[in-house]
Write an enzyme that holds these catalytic residues in place. Structure first.
Site, PDB file in Angstrom:
ATOM      1  N   HIS A  98       0.782  -1.108  -0.240  1.00 22.16           N
ATOM      2  CA  HIS A  98      -0.244  -0.057  -0.046  1.00 22.16           C
ATOM      3  C   HIS A  98       0.720   1.253  -0.070  1.00 22.16           C
ATOM      4  CE1 HIS A  98       0.636   0.599   4.221  1.00 22.16           C
ATOM      5  NE2 HIS A  98       0.669  -0.630   4.596  1.00 22.16           N
ATOM      6  N   CYS A 144       3.529  -5.299   6.377  1.00 22.17           N
ATOM      7  CA  CYS A 144       3.004  -4.750   5.149  1.00 22.17           C
ATOM      8  C   CYS A 144       4.096  -4.165   4.309  1.00 22.17           C
ATOM      9  CB  CYS A 144       1.743  -3.686   5.322  1.00 22.17           C
ATOM     10  SG  CYS A 144       0.262  -4.261   5.827  1.00 22.17           S
TER      11      CYS A 144
END
Length: 171
Positions: free
Chosen positions: A130, A146
């Site tokens: 992201h 992440c």
């Protein structure tokens, strides 16, 4: 005469700039050799803090990324299972325990939303690739697992990949 030389130089620079922007996307810093993976594969090197999108002939676009903190890094092969524009975010329980001051929900598009402009969720329901509201974290081990990218980079990658794209996470 000098005016013509300067003008010719400016035209040459503009032409070179237009060429480079068609070859490399705005956020990718270089084409890199990455043999052994089929085109369309995302390969993340946590050690190099780089994400590669294999394009063809063993070449890949390289993007700088932030990876998981020590103890939060992982390895394996997953797939992109979702694509989201300006995603909302709710901290997972592990993040909430570590950072209890975080709100329970941050709407998409909010400057305080750590997901940034786009998100590619990964199979396994735990991690995503992201954007970020903390561009200073790029190049570091900074997340709970992440992969963070500059917003301009995740927008570019988002437009290049589909649900089902393989993601190979290396040490």
């Amino acid at each position: 005469m000098w005016t013509e030389i300067v003008l010719a130089g400016l035209i040459a620079l503009a032409t070179l700039g237009a060429f480079l922007t068609t070859v490399l996307p705005a956020g990718a810093y270089e084409l890199a050799a990455l043999p052994g993976y089929p085109p369309g594969t995302i390969v993340v090197s946590q050690r190099q803090r780089s994400l590669y999108l294999v394009v063809e002939n063993g070449e890949a676009l390289r993007y700088p990324v932030a990876v998981g903190k020590m103890g939060k890094q992982w390895r394996g092969v997953v797939t992109v299972d979702g694509k989201y524009v300006a995603p909302a975010w709710a901290p997972p329980p592990e993040v909430k325990r570590a950072e209890p001051w975080l709100p329970d929900y941050i709407p998409g598009g909010s400057p305080s939303n750590p997901m940034g402009a786009r998100a590619l969720t990964l199979s396994g329901d735990e991690y995503a690739i992201h954007g970020t509201n903390r561009p200073d974290s790029i190049g570091r081990a900074a997340s709970f697992g992440c992969i963070r990218m500059h917003n301009r980079d995740i927008v570019d990658l988002f437009d290049r990949v589909a649900v089902g794209t393989p993601v190979v996470m290396l040490q």
